[in-house]
Every structure is written in C-alpha cells, then in structure tokens.
Design an enzyme around this catalytic site. Structure first.
Site, PDB file in Angstrom:
ATOM      1  N   ASP A   1       0.839  -1.215  -0.147  1.00 13.42           N
ATOM      2  CA  ASP A   1      -0.058   0.209   0.015  1.00 13.42           C
ATOM      3  C   ASP A   1       0.850   1.385  -0.085  1.00 13.42           C
ATOM      4  OD1 ASP A   1       1.087  -0.285   2.530  1.00 13.42           O
ATOM      5  OD2 ASP A   1      -0.853   0.126   3.543  1.00 13.42           O
TER       6      ASP A   1
ATOM      7  N   HIS B   1      25.059   4.330 -15.685  1.00 17.92           N
ATOM      8  CA  HIS B   1      23.916   4.758 -14.814  1.00 17.92           C
ATOM      9  C   HIS B   1      24.093   3.755 -13.469  1.00 17.92           C
ATOM     10  CE1 HIS B   1      21.555   7.145 -18.065  1.00 17.92           C
ATOM     11  NE2 HIS B   1      22.862   7.998 -17.706  1.00 17.92           N
TER      12      HIS B   1
ATOM     13  N   ASP C   1      27.638  11.712 -10.479  1.00 18.52           N
ATOM     14  CA  ASP C   1      26.615  12.263 -11.503  1.00 18.52           C
ATOM     15  C   ASP C   1      25.380  12.496 -10.686  1.00 18.52           C
ATOM     16  OD1 ASP C   1      24.867  12.809 -13.618  1.00 18.52           O
ATOM     17  OD2 ASP C   1      25.752  11.324 -14.778  1.00 18.52           O
TER      18      ASP C   1
ATOM     19  N   ASP D   1      21.938  18.488 -13.887  1.00 22.65           N
ATOM     20  CA  ASP D   1      22.847  17.284 -14.221  1.00 22.65           C
ATOM     21  C   ASP D   1      24.265  17.429 -14.383  1.00 22.65           C
ATOM     22  OD1 ASP D   1      23.444  14.766 -15.563  1.00 22.65           O
ATOM     23  OD2 ASP D   1      22.440  14.922 -17.178  1.00 22.65           O
TER      24      ASP D   1
ATOM     25  N   HIS E   1      28.825   7.006 -25.146  1.00 29.62           N
ATOM     26  CA  HIS E   1      27.854   7.701 -24.879  1.00 29.62           C
ATOM     27  C   HIS E   1      27.769   8.903 -25.498  1.00 29.62           C
ATOM     28  CE1 HIS E   1      29.175  10.335 -21.871  1.00 29.62           C
ATOM     29  NE2 HIS E   1      29.814   9.176 -21.082  1.00 29.62           N
TER      30      HIS E   1
ATOM     31  N   HIS F   1      22.500  16.699 -24.046  1.00 29.87           N
ATOM     32  CA  HIS F   1      21.195  16.673 -24.074  1.00 29.87           C
ATOM     33  C   HIS F   1      20.665  17.896 -23.423  1.00 29.87           C
ATOM     34  CE1 HIS F   1      21.106  15.578 -19.887  1.00 29.87           C
ATOM     35  NE2 HIS F   1      22.144  14.765 -20.228  1.00 29.87           N
TER      36      HIS F   1
ATOM     37  N   HIS G   1      16.658  14.521 -19.328  1.00 27.57           N
ATOM     38  CA  HIS G   1      16.643  14.213 -20.655  1.00 27.57           C
ATOM     39  C   HIS G   1      15.588  15.078 -21.292  1.00 27.57           C
ATOM     40  CE1 HIS G   1      19.428  10.459 -19.507  1.00 27.57           C
ATOM     41  NE2 HIS G   1      20.151  11.719 -19.772  1.00 27.57           N
TER      42      HIS G   1
ATOM     43  N   GLU H   1      29.153  16.561 -21.820  1.00 27.29           N
ATOM     44  CA  GLU H   1      29.597  15.574 -20.733  1.00 27.29           C
ATOM     45  C   GLU H   1      30.361  14.205 -21.210  1.00 27.29           C
ATOM     46  OE1 GLU H   1      26.351  12.823 -19.634  1.00 27.29           O
ATOM     47  OE2 GLU H   1      25.075  14.207 -20.452  1.00 27.29           O
TER      48      GLU H   1
ATOM     49  N   TYR I   1      35.688   5.619 -20.073  1.00 25.22           N
ATOM     50  CA  TYR I   1      35.444   4.443 -19.084  1.00 25.22           C
ATOM     51  C   TYR I   1      36.363   3.273 -19.330  1.00 25.22           C
ATOM     52  CZ  TYR I   1      31.598   7.601 -18.998  1.00 25.22           C
ATOM     53  OH  TYR I   1      31.057   8.872 -18.948  1.00 25.22           O
TER      54      TYR I   1
ATOM     55  N   ARG J   1      34.168  10.986 -15.806  1.00 25.81           N
ATOM     56  CA  ARG J   1      33.097  11.913 -16.754  1.00 25.81           C
ATOM     57  C   ARG J   1      32.888  13.260 -15.956  1.00 25.81           C
ATOM     58  NH1 ARG J   1      28.969   8.473 -16.889  1.00 25.81           N
ATOM     59  NH2 ARG J   1      27.578   9.156 -15.125  1.00 25.81           N
TER      60      ARG J   1
ATOM     61  N   GLU K   1      30.754  16.625 -16.419  1.00 28.23           N
ATOM     62  CA  GLU K   1      29.458  17.167 -17.131  1.00 28.23           C
ATOM     63  C   GLU K   1      29.151  18.535 -16.408  1.00 28.23           C
ATOM     64  OE1 GLU K   1      26.097  14.418 -16.133  1.00 28.23           O
ATOM     65  OE2 GLU K   1      24.998  15.519 -18.067  1.00 28.23           O
TER      66      GLU K   1
HETATM   67  N1  GLY Z   1      22.620  11.805 -15.606  1.00 29.12           N
HETATM   68  C1  GLY Z   1      22.395  11.247 -16.574  1.00 29.12           C
HETATM   69  C2  GLY Z   1      23.140  11.738 -17.693  1.00 29.12           C
HETATM   70  O1  GLY Z   1      24.002  12.228 -17.594  1.00 29.12           O
HETATM   71  O2  GLY Z   1      22.730  11.933 -18.776  1.00 29.12           O
HETATM   72 MN    MN Z   2      23.508  14.147 -18.850  1.00 30.29          MN
HETATM   73 MN    MN Z   3      24.689  12.950 -15.662  1.00 29.24          MN
END
Ligand code: GLY
Ligand code: MN
Ligand code: MN
Length: 492
Positions: free
Chosen positions: A63, A298, A315, A326, A398, A402, A409, A426, A430, A447, A449
C-alpha cells in the site's frame, strides 16, 4: 490579562498559519503556464485538439506508492501537480454560436475530505480556477462523458499510450480516463452513426454514415519539444538555481570526501545539500561509482562500503520546483590524482573544453559531441590505450549533450543551437577491468558534466562553481567540511 491571552493566541494562531502555509513562493506562475498553452495553441494545426494526461501513480510495494511526479508536459502547460487529470486544448475557440466559449478544458481530481486527510489537499475545481487560472475546470468524472465530438476535428493529437497505470477503486482514475478517451476517439473500433450530416464517409455496405476520428500520435511530441527546448526567463531562474544547488553539493563533498566513506554516504552528502537549499527531489537516481563502478554509466546501486583510493564518479542533479540539473564531477577519494588517473582526467577535461567552446548559436547539437570525441579519441591513441578511433569508441560509449529542464533528458528537436537552450556537455572515458590495454588503466572511469546556457554572447557554464580542473579539485579537497565533524554513535 485577557488582552495578553488574546495576543498570545493570535500569535500562536498566526505563527501556525505561517508555518502551515510557509511554502516557497517562487514556483512558476499561473500566467507562465497560460502563456505556454497559448504558445502551443499558436503552433497547432487548424481545427485540431490536443489531449494530455497526468502521469500515473506508481506503486512501490503493497500500500505504499512512489512519491508522485507529474508528467513534465502536463506540468509545463498547467502547473497541476496531482494525478488523475486530463487537459484538452483546442486550436480555435469552441462553441462560439452557443455562447460559453472555451479553448481549453482541465479535468482534475475531485475533492474528497477523507482522502485529503490522508494524502493532503487537492486543488479541485475551485483551486484549478482560482490558483491555476482555468476558467473551464471540471472533475475527472466529467471527462468520461465529455461531450467533445472528436470526429469534428481535422487532427486529434495525443502522445501514444504507454498503458502503465492501474485500475483502482477510484471511478475517475487515470485508467478510466484513458479507457474513456480511447472509446471517445474510437481507438480500435469503428464508430457508426445514422443520419449524420457533415464531412463524413458513407459505408455503402451498411448504408450508414461513418464518422472517423483523425488520430495523430506524432505531431504533439514535436510541438512540445519545440516549445520546451528554448527556456523562458522564468524557467531559467529555476533551472539556474537547480544547477547552482548541485554545484554546491559537489563543492561540499570535495571537502568532505575521504577513503573510508561509502558510496551511499557520498550520495547522502549531495542530497543533504540539495534539501538544505530547498530542492524537493533529485532529478534522477543519484550515481556514485568508485573505481570500476564508475564504468557503469548509470550505476545507481551505490553500494560499495568504502571508496578507498579510487576515483569517485558522482553524477547527481538537484530538482528545484520541477527543474533538474545534471552535473558530474570525478574526484580522487584521497585528495590526489595518481599519474594514470590524472592522465585520463585531463583528456576528458580538454575534451569538455573543446565541446563547450562550440556550444554556440548556429552550431548543432552534434557539434559538442564531434569536438569532444576527437579529443578523447586522440588522447586514448596517444596513451596507447586505443589503436585507432574505432577502437577508442568503446571507451566513450555515450553522446555528449542533451537538453535539461523539467526532464533530465529534456525534449528537443536536436537541430540548431539557439539562445536560451540549456544543454549538458559531458564527455567521459571508461576503462573497465579486463579491457584490452595495459592493466594500469583498468578501473579508471571519468566523466565531467556541466550545464551550459547558450547565449548571444557565447556559452555560459551554469555549474562552474564546482571546480573542474584537476588542480582546482585537489586544492578544494584540502579544505575541511563541517560534515567532517559530524560524529554519530557506533551501532555495532
Ligand atoms: N545523469 C544522466 C546523464 O548524464 O545523462
Ligand atoms: Mn547528462
Ligand atoms: Mn549526468
């Protein structure tokens, strides 16, 4: 004495009402949402109607439901934060000949004292009128027989149903609203009416008049992306705040970090800072990966008990009044980059600089990616980690940019960059354990970003308050955080 008592109760009462109503006042205004509906209406094809549904309530277990989060398009156009609701926008004013003109209708959750005692106040019809500015607001149940003749429009636009809601005991829940809409637009059915005039098809076999609904599940996403990708001044205020809050989280952890911390504790520091600044949520599940864990793009388990001497990839983004940042920083847990960590870090930094430099009006969303990718690939080849560009691709799997906004996103048309878009830049490298390169590189993940506002005067880095160069990071990590002094009892 009586006067004193009266003053005392007035004080307690008013203090209580301030506490109860002491909610932030910097939400988007009803005027903002109305203007956005006008902008959508102006972009809609003639004689069309657009239908939006609120997000479903998601069950966590038994619930207990997940904290409710409105569908971003729905929120953008209404400001309504509750579930079980429908918005209908008409391209032209309806019902002109009969008076009672309208060009939009909002169907909301009905007020219910018992339900509100458990889950909080509902706006209801009155609130939708007075607080959100909808002249034509109704209870959801009225949508089940809306009386809207969807056959009379040249386009009925909606986003394809994901059918991921539950049927509950509430007779006007999202399940009922969507099922009713499907039947109102004759989805999967042929809807036949006798003796009807107008623009109709004649089914000669049955000798009946057949009116069809012209359904369109593509155009609306494109129209909404066109609106949402360029931020208004009101949106930028909230988005900038979300980004600055996130940068402050990164700064504080740079001071607080030590090798004995767990990934969860690192996450907790960021999220505590977010809450301290009034951010309601995280914009997406926080990613804190030490060493090889950072290679999972992720990674949200955040379950390593000690970050040790690894690089820690963080991140995370605060969500402030719906708008999410982000931001990623990757820092050495012990405060000093090793030679290998620094070599990889500095390539990613240079790649990001190259990407940010081309985040300018007239370039495309692909420009930062192309610029950053070239630097990363060349860097990996120079270090002997990759043999050539196609080999290097595995270490940067990647895209680079974005949009951000109400979604992490955020939707966009992914054409030319325009003023007042906010996009991420970003790049990352890796190198998972077992990669086909010298093992000294294994388990390194970086990374960086940042959230970049595009302006007539060039890119502005909204997250610049979080140090980015390896030397700036090492410098800040030498400082102490007040959180270092937080001592709690040992539970073992
Ligand atoms: N945090 C997800 C991305 O960097 O797109
Ligand atoms: Mn991002
Ligand atoms: Mn990110």
């Amino acid at each position: 004495m009586r006067l004193l008592l009266t003053l005392f109760f007035v004080f307690i009462f008013s203090f209580g009402s301030i506490a109860q109503n002491g909610t932030p006042e910097d939400y988007l205004s009803a005027a903002f949402h109305k203007e956005r509906r006008e902008a959508l209406r102006a972009s809609m094809p003639a004689n069309s109607v657009a239908v939006f549904f609120a997000n479903p309530v998601r069950n966590r277990a038994n619930d207990v439901d997940y904290v409710y989060h409105q569908d971003p398009n729905f929120y953008y156009l209404t400001g309504y934060k509750e579930p079980h609701a429908v918005l209908v926008i008409f391209s032209e004013t309806q019902n002109v000949s009969e008076g009672n003109n309208y060009n939009e209708k909002l169907y909301v959750q009905q007020r219910n004292a018992q339900a509100e005692q458990w889950t909080g106040r509902r706006l209801g019809i009155e609130g939708a009128k007075t607080e959100l500015g909808f002249d034509n607001a109704y209870n959801g149940i009225n949508f089940l027989n809306s009386g809207i003749d969807f056959t009379s429009f040249d386009k009925v636009m909606y986003e394809d149903f994901r059918d991921d809601y539950r049927d509950t005991r509430n007779g006007a829940d999202l399940y009922n609203l969507v099922q009713s809409f499907k039947s109102q637009i004759q989805l999967n059915t042929s809807f036949t009416i006798e003796n009807t005039t107008g623009d109709v098809e004649i089914d000669s076999d049955a000798n009946m008049v057949v009116k069809t609904v012209k359904k369109d599940t593509r155009t609306l996403s494109r129209l909404m992306a066109g609106l949402r990708e360029v931020k208004t001044a009101d949106e930028l205020v909230l988005l900038k705040k979300a980004v600055r809050i996130s940068a402050m989280g990164q700064r504080e952890i740079m001071k607080a970090m030590h090798p004995g911390m767990s990934e969860t504790e690192v996450q907790g520091v960021h999220e505590y800072i977010y809450k301290k600044y009034g951010s309601e949520y995280e914009g997406y599940p926080s990613i804190v990966g030490a060493g090889n864990n950072g290679c999972v793009l992720h990674y949200i388990e955040n379950s390593k008990m000690k970050v040790e001497n690894d690089l820690v990839l963080m991140d995370l983004g605060a969500e402030y009044h719906g708008y999410t940042a982000d931001v990623t920083r990757t820092i050495p847990a012990n405060g000093k980059f090793s030679d290998e960590q620094k070599a990889i870090y500095d390539i990613v930094y240079d790649a990001q600089e190259a990407g940010i430099a081309v985040t300018v009006i007239g370039n495309t969303m692909q420009s930062p990616d192309a610029a950053a990718r070239q630097v990363v690939y060349q860097g990996l080849i120079d270090l002997g980690i990759a043999k050539n560009a196609s080999d290097a691709r595995q270490y940067f799997p990647h895209g680079t940019s974005h949009h951000i906004g109400l979604d992490v996103h955020d939707p966009g048309t992914y054409g030319q960059l325009q003023a007042n878009m906010v996009i991420t830049v970003e790049p990352g490298i890796y190198i998972p354990i077992g990669s086909d390169c010298d093992p000294k590189w294994h388990g390194i993940a970086v990374r960086i970003e940042d959230d970049i506002l595009i302006t007539e005067n060039g890119p502005i880095n909204l997250s610049a308050e979080a140090p980015r160069t390896s030397s700036e990071i090492e410098k800040l990590m030498k400082k102490k955080s007040v959180l270092n002094g937080l001592e709690l009892p040992d539970l073992d």
